[in-house]
Design a protein around this motif. Structure first.
Motif: not given
Length: 504
Positions: A189, A191, A193, A231, A240, A242, A247, A268-270
Motif C-alpha cells: 500500500r 501514498i 501526493a 511517494q 493515513i 494526507l 505529510l 493525494a491518494s492512498a
C-alpha cells in the motif's frame, strides 16, 4: 429521451486512454461521444512517465512538442543513506537517439498536463469531452448498444454502434459485462501526493530509506510545475493523514529532517498496488481499454503508456470497420494488445520487487520500443523473412531526402490516418493507388531517396520488396516482387480494396 443510432462510438471515461481514442476517431471523421462521470479533469500526476514509444504515438497525434514543452527530463536520483553519505545516479537509462529510434529518453510529464494537451487537441479537431456525464447501464444486440446516461441535464438513452469502457480499474463497463479481472494484490500500500513544499532543491529526485519498505520515501520535483510528488509505502491498514500537516510529519519521520515543510496539497491518494488483467478485451460490441483492461503497480511507468497504446491500436480499427471493413478486424485488438499488457504486468511486478530491494534503475525494457505483434493475424510475410524487421514489428524511422532535395522522415510520411506502402527500388508498385493508402517509391527514380543508407540499414530489404505500414506505425506486411495478389488480399481485409470496390 432516446436518440437514434447516429453515433458510432460511445467512450466512457475521459482519461488518457479515452482521450487518445477520441482523437483517433475525430481525425478519421468517426462520430462519437466522450463522457466522464467526474465533474472536472483529473488533477493528479499518478502517470508521469512518457516512454519513447508513446512519444512516437504523440508525434503522430500532433501533440508531442506541446507535451515535451509542458514537462521535462527525469532528474538524477539523490539517495540519502543512513550513514549520512549521499549518492547520485540516473533514474532512467540515457541513450542517444538514432535515425531508427529518434526518441530514447523517457519524459516526465504529470498526467494532468498530458491530458490537458490531449483535450486541447480534441478541441482543435472539433470535439470535446462531456464532464459530469455517467454511464448507468447498457444492453447490446447484433446491431448496436443501447446506453443509459445520467448527466447534468438529466437522463437519456442513446443508441451507438460500439461502446468502449475507458473507465479505470473499477470499470463499470467491465463489471456490467461480468468479465473476470484476475490477478493479485501485491501486498504493498502506498501514498502518492502532489504538494508544494520547502526545504529541498528541485535538481534531484530525493530518495530516503531505500530498500526499507517501512521507511522508504521519495520526493520528486514534477517537471512543468512548482510541485513535488511524494511517494512511499505505508502500512496495509489504518488511516493515513494526507493533509499538509500529516505529510510534513511523515516526511520528517522518514527523513530525519525537520527543515522540509509541506505547504499545501494539490492532490493525494492512498492505494493498494494490484496487478490484474481482464479475461477478455471484447464482448460483442463492447471493448475495454486502459486500466479497465489491466492495472499495474506504478513501478516502471507502464500503466498510462500501455493505456494510450491500447486506444491507438483500437481507434483505427473501429474507424475501418465503421467505413466498411469486416468486423473480424476488431478481433485483432484483443489478440494484439492483451499479450502486451500481460508482459507489462510482469515487468512492472519485477520492478516492484527490485524497488523493495532498493534497486530502482530502469532500462530499455520500459521504453516499449521493442513491443510488436509478430503473432498477429494482421502480420503477413511473403516469403517468410529471416532477418531485418519483420511483419508485426514497430516500423523504424529513417531520415530520407525527397526527390526535390528537401529532407524527409519516415515518421512524417506515416503521420496521419492512412496506411503507407514503401516500395524499395521498385519500378512499379505492386498495387494501384486507392483512398487511405499513401505509396512511396524509395531509391533511384523514386520520390524519396535513401542517400545515407539509414532506411536500408533499418529495414534490410531486397530490391523489389514492399513494406505496408499500418496507421499505428507497425508493419502489416512485407512482400517480395511478384506477390501483388497477396498484398491485394491483405488490403481488402482491412478495408482498402481496389478503387472499383471502394466506389461501389
Amino acid at each position: 429521451m432516446t436518440q437514434n443510432s447516429a453515433i458510432d462510438v460511445l467512450i466512457s471515461g475521459a482519461g488518457a486512454a479515452g482521450l487518445t481514442l477520441a482523437i483517433e476517431l475525430a481525425r478519421r471523421g468517426v462520430s462519437f461521444r466522450l463522457i466522464e462521470k467526474l465533474d472536472d479533469p483529473f488533477r493528479g500526476s499518478r502517470g508521469k512517465g512518457i516512454q519513447p514509444r508513446t512519444q512516437e504515438v504523440l508525434e503522430d497525434l500532433g501533440i508531442l512538442d506541446r507535451v515535451v514543452a509542458g514537462g521535462g527530463a527525469y532528474p538524477r536520483q539523490r539517495e540519502y543513506r543512513d550513514d549520512g553519505s549521499v549518492g547520485e545516479s540516473d533514474a532512467v537509462l540515457r541513450e542517444e537517439p538514432t535515425p531508427a529510434e529518434p526518441y530514447r529518453l523517457p519524459l516526465m510529464v504529470p498526467q494532468f498536463l498530458t491530458e490537458g494537451v490531449m483535450r486541447e487537441r480534441l478541441i482543435e479537431l472539433g470535439h470535446r469531452q462531456e464532464f459530469g456525464c455517467e454511464l448507468t447501464g447498457f444492453e447490446q444486440d447484433e446491431t448496436g448498444v443501447t446506453a443509459r446516461l445520467k448527466g447534468r441535464s438529466g437522463e437519456e438513452t442513446i443508441r451507438v454502434r460500439w461502446l468502449v469502457g475507458a473507465d479505470g480499474g473499477r470499470s463499470f463497463v467491465r463489471q456490467a459485462l461480468d468479465i473476470g479481472f484476475p490477478g493479485k494484490t501485491l501486498g504493498v500500500r502506498a501514498i502518492v501526493a502532489d504538494v508544494e513544499l520547502t526545504g529541498l532543491d528541485r535538481d534531484a529526485w530525493h530518495r530516503f530509506g531505500e530498500g526499507d519498505m517501512q521507511r522508504q520515501l521519495a520526493l520528486c520535483p514534477l517537471a512543468g510545475t512548482d510541485l513535488f510528488q511524494i511517494q512511499g509505502p505505508i502500512p496495509l491498514d489504518g488511516e493515513i493523514d494526507l493533509s499538509a500537516a500529516g505529510l510534513t510529519a511523515l516526511v520528517s519521520e522518514r527523513t530525519g529532517r525537520d527543515d522540509i515543510f509541506v505547504r499545501s496539497v494539490s492532490w493525494a491518494s492512498a492505494f493498494n498496488m494490484n496487478a490484474r488483467l481482464a479475461d477478455r478485451y471484447r464482448l460483442g460490441r463492447v471493448f475495454l481499454v486502459g486500466d479497465a483492461a489491466h492495472t499495474h503497480p506504478p513501478t516502471g511507468g507502464q500503466g498510462l503508456n500501455t493505456s494510450v497504446q491500447d486506444a491507438y491500436n483500437l481507434g483505427w480499427k473501429l474507424a475501418a470497420v465503421a467505413a466498411g471493413a469486416g468486423d473480424v478486424l476488431l478481433d485483432s485488438y484483443e489478440e494484439e494488445r492483451r499479450p502486451v499488457a500481460a508482459a507489462m504486468l510482469g515487468l512492472a511486478t519485477r520492478l516492484l520487487d527490485a524497488l523493495k530491494r532498493g534497486d530502482i534503475r530502469r532500462g530499455r525494457d520500459v521504453h516499449q520500443l521493442d513491443i510488436g505483434y509478430p503473432e498477429s493475424s494482421l502480420a503477413l510475410e511473403k516469403p517468410e523473412r529471416r532477418g531485418g524487421v519483420l511483419a508485426g514489428d514497430r516500423a523504424p524511422d529513417a531520415p530520407l531526402t525527397g526527390a526535390a532535395g528537401q529532407p524527409r522522415r519516415l515518421f512524417e510520411m506515416f503521420k496521419g490516418a492512412h496506411w503507407t506502402l514503401l516500395c524499395y527500388e521498385v519500378g512499379q508498385p505492386a498495387v494501384p493507388p486507392r483512398q487511405g493508402l499513401h505509396i512511396h517509391r524509395i531509391g533511384r527514380g523514386g520520390d524519396v531517396i535513401d542517400e545515407e543508407g539509414h532506411f536500408r540499414e533499418a529495414y534490410a530489404l531486397t530490391p523489389g520488396d514492399q513494406v505496408l505500414v499500418r496507421p499505428d506505425g507497425y508493419i502489416g506486411a512485407i512482400v517480395a516482387s511478384g506477390e501483388a495478389s497477396a498484398l491485394e488480399t491483405y488490403l481488402a481485409t482491412v478495408g482498402l480494396g481496389p478503387v472499383a470496390d471502394q466506389q461501389s
